[in-house]
Write a protein that holds these residues in place. Structure first.
Motif, PDB file in Angstrom:
ATOM      1  N   ASP A  17       0.866  -1.182   0.000  1.00  0.00           N
ATOM      2  CA  ASP A  17       0.000   0.000   0.000  1.00  0.00           C
ATOM      3  C   ASP A  17       0.899   1.226   0.000  1.00  0.00           C
ATOM      4  O   ASP A  17       1.576   1.518   0.986  1.00  0.00           O
ATOM      5  N   GLU A  45      -1.396  -1.188  -4.039  1.00  0.00           N
ATOM      6  CA  GLU A  45      -2.486  -0.222  -3.935  1.00  0.00           C
ATOM      7  C   GLU A  45      -1.872   1.164  -4.005  1.00  0.00           C
ATOM      8  O   GLU A  45      -1.007   1.505  -3.206  1.00  0.00           O
ATOM      9  N   ASP A  56      -6.038   8.418   1.975  1.00  0.00           N
ATOM     10  CA  ASP A  56      -6.528   7.705   0.785  1.00  0.00           C
ATOM     11  C   ASP A  56      -6.865   8.667  -0.344  1.00  0.00           C
ATOM     12  O   ASP A  56      -7.908   8.581  -0.983  1.00  0.00           O
TER      13      ASP A  56
END
Length: 112
Positions: A17, A45, A56
């Motif tokens: 991530d 990700e 995010d």
């Protein structure tokens, strides 16, 4: 990586991530290479944050806020296709023609 090695299972890997790597103060490219070299990379990700919270944000949102470049954001929580690198570059308009077209759009010169 140590926990995976200790588990001794060949089917255990890592989903890298990018935003979490930034949050941890890592250099994401180095972390990605470490995992890849050991054959444990399952998926990546891509998202962005300001290193203080897992925001995010869309990829490159922080850079675009400080250094605008001709780039289009897909938006938060937008899933992208996967596949061959040549297909992905074409899909996202990252060919010479696509980059030129996007630059003209950003500059407001797309009078075609």
């Amino acid at each position: 990586m140590l926990a995976i090695k200790e588990a001794g299972q060949p089917n255990v890997g890592i989903v890298m991530d990018f935003g979490h790597s930034l949050l941890a103060g890592e250099t994401p490219a180095e972390a990605l290479q470490l995992v890849h070299r050991r054959g444990r990379l399952v998926s990546v990700e891509l998202n962005d944050n300001r290193r203080g919270w897992d925001d995010d944000l869309p990829v490159a949102a922080v850079v675009l806020g400080t250094r605008p470049v001709p780039m289009r954001l897909l938006g938060p929580r937008t899933f992208a296709p996967t596949g061959d690198p040549a297909f992905l570059l074409e899909h996202f308009g990252l060919t010479a023609e696509g980059i030129a077209r996007s630059t003209l759009e950003v500059l407001g010169l797309d009078h075609a």
